[in-house]
Write a protein that holds these residues in place. Structure first.
Motif, PDB file in Angstrom:
ATOM      1  N   GLN A   1      20.555   5.663  54.025  1.00 37.82           N
ATOM      2  CA  GLN A   1      20.461   4.824  52.884  1.00 37.82           C
ATOM      3  C   GLN A   1      20.347   5.472  51.783  1.00 37.82           C
ATOM      4  OE1 GLN A   1      19.925   1.567  52.307  1.00 37.82           O
ATOM      5  NE2 GLN A   1      18.873   1.698  50.381  1.00 37.82           N
ATOM      6  N   SER A   2      19.524   6.763  51.282  1.00 38.11           N
ATOM      7  CA  SER A   2      19.384   7.258  50.208  1.00 38.11           C
ATOM      8  C   SER A   2      20.620   7.724  49.711  1.00 38.11           C
ATOM      9  CB  SER A   2      18.505   8.562  50.234  1.00 38.11           C
ATOM     10  OG  SER A   2      18.913   9.531  51.156  1.00 38.11           O
ATOM     11  N   ARG A   3      21.482   8.276  50.505  1.00 36.31           N
ATOM     12  CA  ARG A   3      22.966   8.593  49.814  1.00 36.31           C
ATOM     13  C   ARG A   3      23.654   7.194  49.656  1.00 36.31           C
ATOM     14  NH1 ARG A   3      23.704  13.814  52.788  1.00 36.31           N
ATOM     15  NH2 ARG A   3      21.610  14.559  52.991  1.00 36.31           N
ATOM     16  N   LEU A   4      23.694   6.254  50.440  1.00 34.93           N
ATOM     17  CA  LEU A   4      24.300   5.228  49.998  1.00 34.93           C
ATOM     18  C   LEU A   4      23.904   4.617  48.920  1.00 34.93           C
ATOM     19  CD1 LEU A   4      24.499   3.335  53.401  1.00 34.93           C
ATOM     20  CD2 LEU A   4      26.672   4.166  52.240  1.00 34.93           C
ATOM     21  N   GLU A   5      22.689   4.558  48.425  1.00 33.62           N
ATOM     22  CA  GLU A   5      22.162   4.055  47.306  1.00 33.62           C
ATOM     23  C   GLU A   5      22.633   4.866  46.048  1.00 33.62           C
ATOM     24  OE1 GLU A   5      17.411   3.100  45.956  1.00 33.62           O
ATOM     25  OE2 GLU A   5      18.126   3.595  48.087  1.00 33.62           O
ATOM     26  N   VAL A   6      22.680   6.251  46.023  1.00 29.12           N
ATOM     27  CA  VAL A   6      23.300   7.116  45.008  1.00 29.12           C
ATOM     28  C   VAL A   6      24.462   6.878  44.732  1.00 29.12           C
ATOM     29  CG1 VAL A   6      23.761   9.587  44.314  1.00 29.12           C
ATOM     30  CG2 VAL A   6      21.398   9.117  45.402  1.00 29.12           C
ATOM     31  N   LYS A   7      25.464   6.624  46.079  1.00 31.66           N
ATOM     32  CA  LYS A   7      26.830   6.385  45.637  1.00 31.66           C
ATOM     33  C   LYS A   7      27.077   5.018  45.533  1.00 31.66           C
ATOM     34  CE  LYS A   7      28.654  10.413  48.165  1.00 31.66           C
ATOM     35  NZ  LYS A   7      30.037  10.461  47.562  1.00 31.66           N
ATOM     36  N   ASN A   8      26.210   4.070  45.382  1.00 29.70           N
ATOM     37  CA  ASN A   8      26.279   2.528  44.980  1.00 29.70           C
ATOM     38  C   ASN A   8      27.326   1.992  46.065  1.00 29.70           C
ATOM     39  OD1 ASN A   8      25.782   0.277  43.701  1.00 29.70           O
ATOM     40  ND2 ASN A   8      27.531   0.403  42.217  1.00 29.70           N
ATOM     41  N   SER A   9      26.816   2.246  47.269  1.00 28.12           N
ATOM     42  CA  SER A   9      27.788   1.856  48.549  1.00 28.12           C
ATOM     43  C   SER A   9      27.197   1.302  49.527  1.00 28.12           C
ATOM     44  CB  SER A   9      28.629   3.216  48.679  1.00 28.12           C
ATOM     45  OG  SER A   9      29.679   2.727  49.657  1.00 28.12           O
ATOM     46  N   THR A  10      27.580   0.725  50.497  1.00 33.64           N
ATOM     47  CA  THR A  10      27.415  -0.002  51.568  1.00 33.64           C
ATOM     48  C   THR A  10      28.019   0.282  52.979  1.00 33.64           C
ATOM     49  OG1 THR A  10      28.652  -1.914  51.569  1.00 33.64           O
ATOM     50  CG2 THR A  10      26.363  -2.006  50.455  1.00 33.64           C
ATOM     51  N   MET A  11      27.458   0.315  54.092  1.00 34.05           N
ATOM     52  CA  MET A  11      28.176   0.802  55.244  1.00 34.05           C
ATOM     53  C   MET A  11      27.513  -0.180  56.393  1.00 34.05           C
ATOM     54  SD  MET A  11      28.643   4.465  57.210  1.00 34.05           S
ATOM     55  CE  MET A  11      29.215   5.179  55.604  1.00 34.05           C
ATOM     56  N   ASP A  12      28.739  -0.620  57.067  1.00 36.98           N
ATOM     57  CA  ASP A  12      28.345  -1.453  58.341  1.00 36.98           C
ATOM     58  C   ASP A  12      28.294  -0.613  59.431  1.00 36.98           C
ATOM     59  OD1 ASP A  12      28.837  -3.716  56.785  1.00 36.98           O
ATOM     60  OD2 ASP A  12      30.899  -4.323  57.645  1.00 36.98           O
ATOM     61  N   VAL A  13      27.120  -0.797  60.238  1.00 34.57           N
ATOM     62  CA  VAL A  13      26.608   0.093  61.436  1.00 34.57           C
ATOM     63  C   VAL A  13      25.881  -0.413  62.499  1.00 34.57           C
ATOM     64  CG1 VAL A  13      24.743   1.748  61.520  1.00 34.57           C
ATOM     65  CG2 VAL A  13      25.938   1.741  59.433  1.00 34.57           C
ATOM     66  N   LEU A  14      26.398   0.079  63.634  1.00 30.58           N
ATOM     67  CA  LEU A  14      25.797  -0.418  64.919  1.00 30.58           C
ATOM     68  C   LEU A  14      24.306   0.793  65.118  1.00 30.58           C
ATOM     69  CD1 LEU A  14      28.791  -0.688  67.230  1.00 30.58           C
ATOM     70  CD2 LEU A  14      27.563  -2.403  65.811  1.00 30.58           C
TER      71      LEU A  14
END
Length: 223
Positions: A110-123
């Protein structure tokens, strides 16, 4: 007919029989596990109509997706994710990441996605057989962790659950690990739109009969 076409036809035939035992409306998606296969083999299976491919190493996912970027491939990441590879995985931008195996990893992702302004679909990966050799959350804490990730990790889109069947020759133990995971899936909100990913080349028909709607098939397709 190529070997790939023969293999894919055989897997689809087996899936059809298993899914019809569940319901005529039960849909099952195949992710072809290409981790031991080269790019020519992936192209061969792609030519037969297979679109989703799974890699278990971030560096392989990056390389193969870059080399084959002109092809209509849906890439999945199915391996254990080390924290020092998170940024690389975000760069690879998989269609689906199958192996979120702890709340700690969710927070780091979550913290890295936030920095990169990105999202990811995850199981969320569940260690349904409670085996020390496997990663994943326990069945007891799975629903709680799922809810915590949903609440506290806005850049992670939870799309359901995944498990690897019990490492055993005993069908009853494998079946129980699938059934326990399916119970968790059943308890998820909006489960109609979510994924229950269970089953590999050795046990995918059993997994489908236990409710799986996504299977990860390697050797049965690439043999």
């Amino acid at each position: 007919m190529t070997n790939y076409q023969h293999n894919l036809d055989q897997v689809i035939e087996n899936i059809e029989k298993a899914r019809l035992d569940v319901s005529g409306h039960h849909i099952v998606k195949i992710v072809a596990v290409s981790k031991y296969s080269d790019e020519e083999a992936i192209k061969g299976l792609l030519a037969c109509g297979q679109r989703a491919f799974g890699e278990n190493k971030v560096q392989d996912l990056l390389k193969k997706s870059a080399d084959l970027e002109d092809l209509p491939i849906e890439w999945h990441f199915i391996g254990s994710l080390q924290k020092n590879k998170i940024n690389h995985l975000i760069d690879a931008n998989p269609f689906l990441m199958h192996s979120l195996d702890s709340l700690e990893l969710a927070q780091a992702l979550q913290s890295r996605l936030e920095v990169k302004n990105s999202t990811m679909d995850v199981l969320l990966q569940i260690n349904a057989a409670n085996e020390a050799s496997k990663s994943g959350v326990s069945t007891d804490e799975a629903l709680d962790i799922y809810a915590q990730v949903n609440e506290n990790c806005p850049n992670i889109n939870l799309k359901g659950v995944m498990t690897i069947g019990a490492h055993s020759q005993e069908r009853t133990l494998i079946q129980k690990s699938f059934e326990d995971t399916y119970k968790i899936y059943e308890a998820l909100p909006d489960k109609e739109t979510l994924i229950c990913s269970m089953g590999m080349s050795s046990d995918y028909e059993l997994a489908i009969r236990c409710g799986s709607n996504m299977v990860r098939i390697g050797s049965a397709l690439f043999k």
